[in-house]
Every structure is written in structure tokens, then in C-alpha cells.
Scaffold this motif. Structure first.
Motif, short mmCIF file in Angstrom:
data_model
loop_
_atom_site.label_atom_id
_atom_site.label_comp_id
_atom_site.label_asym_id
_atom_site.label_seq_id
_atom_site.Cartn_x
_atom_site.Cartn_y
_atom_site.Cartn_z
N ARG B 50 3.85 19.92 48.16
CA ARG B 50 3.74 18.98 48.11
C ARG B 50 3.51 18.17 46.37
NH1 ARG B 50 6.16 18.29 53.22
NH2 ARG B 50 7.70 19.21 53.37
N SER B 51 2.31 17.49 46.49
CA SER B 51 1.51 17.08 45.52
C SER B 51 2.00 17.87 44.02
CB SER B 51 0.13 16.47 45.84
OG SER B 51 -0.32 15.88 44.56
N VAL B 56 4.93 18.47 38.61
CA VAL B 56 5.91 19.27 37.45
C VAL B 56 7.27 18.63 37.47
CG1 VAL B 56 4.07 20.91 37.59
CG2 VAL B 56 6.43 20.67 38.90
N LYS B 57 7.26 17.64 38.63
CA LYS B 57 9.22 17.53 38.78
C LYS B 57 9.87 16.44 37.00
CE LYS B 57 12.44 16.03 42.15
NZ LYS B 57 13.00 14.97 43.13
N PRO B 58 9.16 15.78 36.59
CA PRO B 58 9.42 15.41 35.37
C PRO B 58 10.10 16.24 34.24
CG PRO B 58 7.61 14.20 36.73
CD PRO B 58 7.70 15.32 37.45
N ALA B 73 5.98 27.80 52.38
CA ALA B 73 7.10 28.87 51.59
C ALA B 73 8.48 27.23 51.47
CB ALA B 73 7.84 29.56 52.37
N LEU B 74 7.95 26.55 51.02
CA LEU B 74 8.65 25.04 50.47
C LEU B 74 10.11 25.16 49.47
CD1 LEU B 74 6.26 22.13 50.48
CD2 LEU B 74 7.36 22.82 52.25
N SER B 75 11.20 24.92 49.68
CA SER B 75 11.86 25.08 48.35
C SER B 75 12.94 23.85 48.41
CB SER B 75 12.90 26.36 48.98
OG SER B 75 13.63 25.83 50.36
N ASP B 76 12.41 22.38 48.67
CA ASP B 76 13.46 21.23 48.38
C ASP B 76 13.23 21.65 46.70
OD1 ASP B 76 13.24 21.19 50.72
OD2 ASP B 76 12.50 19.41 50.84
#
Lengths: 228, 228
Positions: B50-51, B56-58, B73-76
Motif C-alpha cells: 500500500r505504501s 507511485v500514484k501521482p 492481491a490488492l487491486s484498489d
């Protein structure tokens, strides 16, 4: 021809290692069954498979070979080669290893190949023992394997196999409720029209095997009528 | 969006268990790489994944999560979930078992799932050890696994993984010669533009991982230029 197998509701499984009583094969051929599947776990050789192939050839029915080893993956003059992977085996060779060896050592006619995900649920059957299948599965676990086979591996067929034993309809129902694209096969212990009808409520295609050897072509015709 | 990943030629793999030097992530994002794959074998947790996802989200790049366990297996908010099966593992859990457990215990967003067939070829890597992969394979055997993954299991991706070690181009070439529908990925030891170019002759998509941590974003940009 390519996808005709998707419309089959009743398939008769014949074992190259067994001998049918005289006249039974003619009864099978006229029973209304949609196809003949040549398949066995023990003692299947190219010789007895070829012999059975030549016996069924005169009849006007699609013939499927379902090999239990690379050696028995014969494809001359047949409609389809249904190639199983036992996805609840504890031994990788039955999931993917024999397939790799087959591709490595034999020419493969991919146009005939239909991959099947087997979920083997009778621990006392030959196929259960040979493949060391993990058979103590809840309905939810069978459903999870079904989804995995269907949506992850894209198997066109998921085959619930109780081999020689009549299965739990609740398990087959659970698989039928999650199946997305795959066609659901059921096999095992279908020796009355009632059992054929019960499993056909959930499975797209039922497979009758031992009963043909034990009870002959008349019973087979009754199981066909029960699912049509 | 659905199949954009098929056109990627260069992917950067980031490990949630490792820390990038300050500024490197910005260099990665502007390197020209086609996508970021968040993936690791050891010590990947929902927390460090999650961290990394939030870091990388920006940046304006597709983000793929490649889970090594059902828990990761996170997919958010990601573009794809690349779900591997190590088809040359000797342990069924890495071929099909973890997948069954994932489906059994977690909700699966199938629209994001892209199944990957891994062929792991470095016995000394973490992934080779953990999955007990059978790594001593000839080019012909790797080609047979590739065909099996592609034509029997219908995996959309076959991934030749030398994890941390530069592989044998003849092996990747052998796989590329038999591949039919699948996209061929190569990963392992790409730490120069020459190596990137060499493997990109055979693989559709190359994956650069450790080199980013060891040599930073400048090297990454050079490997992108080498394959474009």
C-alpha cells in the motif's frame, strides 16, 4: 465441427482395457448418446486404444480420445482429443508435467485439442489414487477450483469426476453456480435414469461409463432419455 | 484499457520490500517505461505494498500489482492484477493451489486479472527457491513449457524469469519461436542497454527490476531507448 462438443448433453465413456458384451456397442451407437469418449486410467496402450477405435469407427458418432498419458494421445480419425489436467492433484506431473512431455516428444494436432480441468473426488478410484488427488473438498472448495479452472486458466471444460461412485449433487450444483464460460461435465456412478436426470440439472454434460459394461445398452438409452 | 498491456515493450518492476533512493521514482516515471509492476517474492505485506502504491500514484503511468500470495492481491486503483502461476514449480501450490485459496477467501476483480505463466530459471533466486522451481531446463524444454502455457492453458502472458541473473538468449529465442497467441515477457539481469536490446529481439516485453535500485533512473532510460 469446431465447437459441436459444447452442445453434447450425454457422453458414453468406453475403456480400452475393458471388453463390451457382444451387441452392446451397436446398442450404444443407437442409444441417442451424443459422443463416444475413449478413456481409461489403467493399462491403456496404443494397441488396445487402436483396437477400440477400429470397433467404434463404423458407427456414426463423434469419437473423442481422452489420453491418460502422452503415449495414448492418438488423434488419427477422431473428432477431438480431450486432454485432462487434474487440477486438484498433489503431483505437478498430472497438472502440467505430462503435458510438457507430450509437447516435447510428440507432434500435437492442436486443432483437435480441447483442454479439460478435472476435479477428481473419489479417493478410492484408480484415477484418484494414481493422480494423488486431494479429494476431501467441500462444495465451496470445488467451486473455487471451478472458478480457477474457468476464469484463470480458461479451460473450456470443467469435469467433476467421481469415477465409479455417485457424487454429491450439492457439490455439482455449487460448481454450476460459479461457472462462467466453461462447460461443466459430470461423471461417476450414473447407473439409473434418475441419477442421470439429477446430475443433468447442474452439469451441462453427463458422462456414463461403467454402467454400460455392467447393465448394457438398454440402461444407456434410459439415461439418454432422462437428460434430453 | 482492457488489453493495452499487450503493447508494452518495457516494464519497470518495483519491490515493496525495497526503498528507492530519493528522486529515483521521478526519474523512473519520466524514463519512458510503459508501466510500473509492483512485485516481490519476500516480505511483501499489505502495508509495504500500500505504501509503494501511494508513492507511485501521482505519476501518470499504468500500475500493475503482481501478487506473490493471496494476501498481496490488492487491486484498489490499479490498472491490472498480473497473477502468476509458476508452471515449472515442483509444488502444486505455486501452480494452482494459492489461486484456489485466493478465490476461496477473497473477492476477485476478474476484469483486472491477467494470468501469467512464469517459467523460473534461476535456482539461486528467492523465487526459484521459494517455488522449488525445476530450473535445469534445456531450450527445448522451455519451449515445450511455453507451448503448454500458451496453447493448452491459454495464458495471455508467458514470462521467462531469470530473476537477478542475465539469462540465455538462446532459451528466450526458443520460446519466442513457438509462441502462438501469448505475449512473451523476459526478466532478469538487464542492467545495460545492450542486454535490454538483446532480449528485446526475442521477448515482446522486457522487465527491468534490480538495476533501478542499483544504478538508478539514468540506466533505466537507456534500457528504454534500447528497446524502443
Amino acid at each position: 465441427m469446431q465447437h459441436k462438443w459444447k452442445y453434447w448433453v450425454h457422453v458414453t465413456k468406453l475403456d480400452p482395457d475393458k471388453t463390451l458384451p457382444a451387441g452392446t456397442l451397436a446398442d450404444v451407437a443407437t442409444s441417442g448418446t451424443d459422443a463416444l469418449m475413449l478413456s481409461g486410467t489403467m493399462n491403456v496402450t496404443r494397441e488396445n486404444l487402436r483396437s477400440l477405435l477400429s470397433q467404434v469407427k463404423p458407427y456414426d458418432l463423434p469419437v473423442v480420445v481422452e489420453p491418460s498419458s502422452p503415449e495414448s494421445a492418438l488423434s488419427d480419425g477422431i473428432s477431438y482429443l480431450f486432454v485432462p489436467s487434474v487440477i486438484n492433484s498433489t503431483d505437478v506431473q498430472w497438472v502440467v508435467g505430462k503435458h510438457r512431455d507430450w509437447i516435447l516428444h510428440y507432434p500435437v494436432e492442436w486443432d483437435l485439442v480441447v483442454p479439460e480441468a478435472y476435479i477428481v473426488l473419489n479417493p478410492n478410484s484408480a484415477v484418484g489414487k494414481v493422480t494423488r488427488a486431494s479429494c476431501s473438498l467441500s462444495a465451496k472448495e470445488v467451486a473455487a477450483y471451478t472458478t480457477c479452472a474457468d476464469r484463470y486458466f480458461h479451460f473450456p471444460i470443467v469435469y467433476i469426476e467421481y469415477s465409479g461412485m455417485y457424487g454429491d449433487p450439492a457439490v455439482v450444483r455449487a460448481a454450476s453456480e460459479v461457472v462462467d464460460n466453461a462447460i461443466l461435465f459430470y461423471g461417476g456412478g450414473i447407473n439409473t435414469p434418475q441419477r442421470a436426470a439429477e446430475m443433468a440439472k447442474y452439469a451441462d454434460t453427463i458422462v456414463v461409463g461403467n454402467a454400460v459394461y455392467e447393465k448394457g445398452g438398454v440402461l444407456l438409452r434410459e439415461t439418454v432419455r432422462a437428460v434430453q
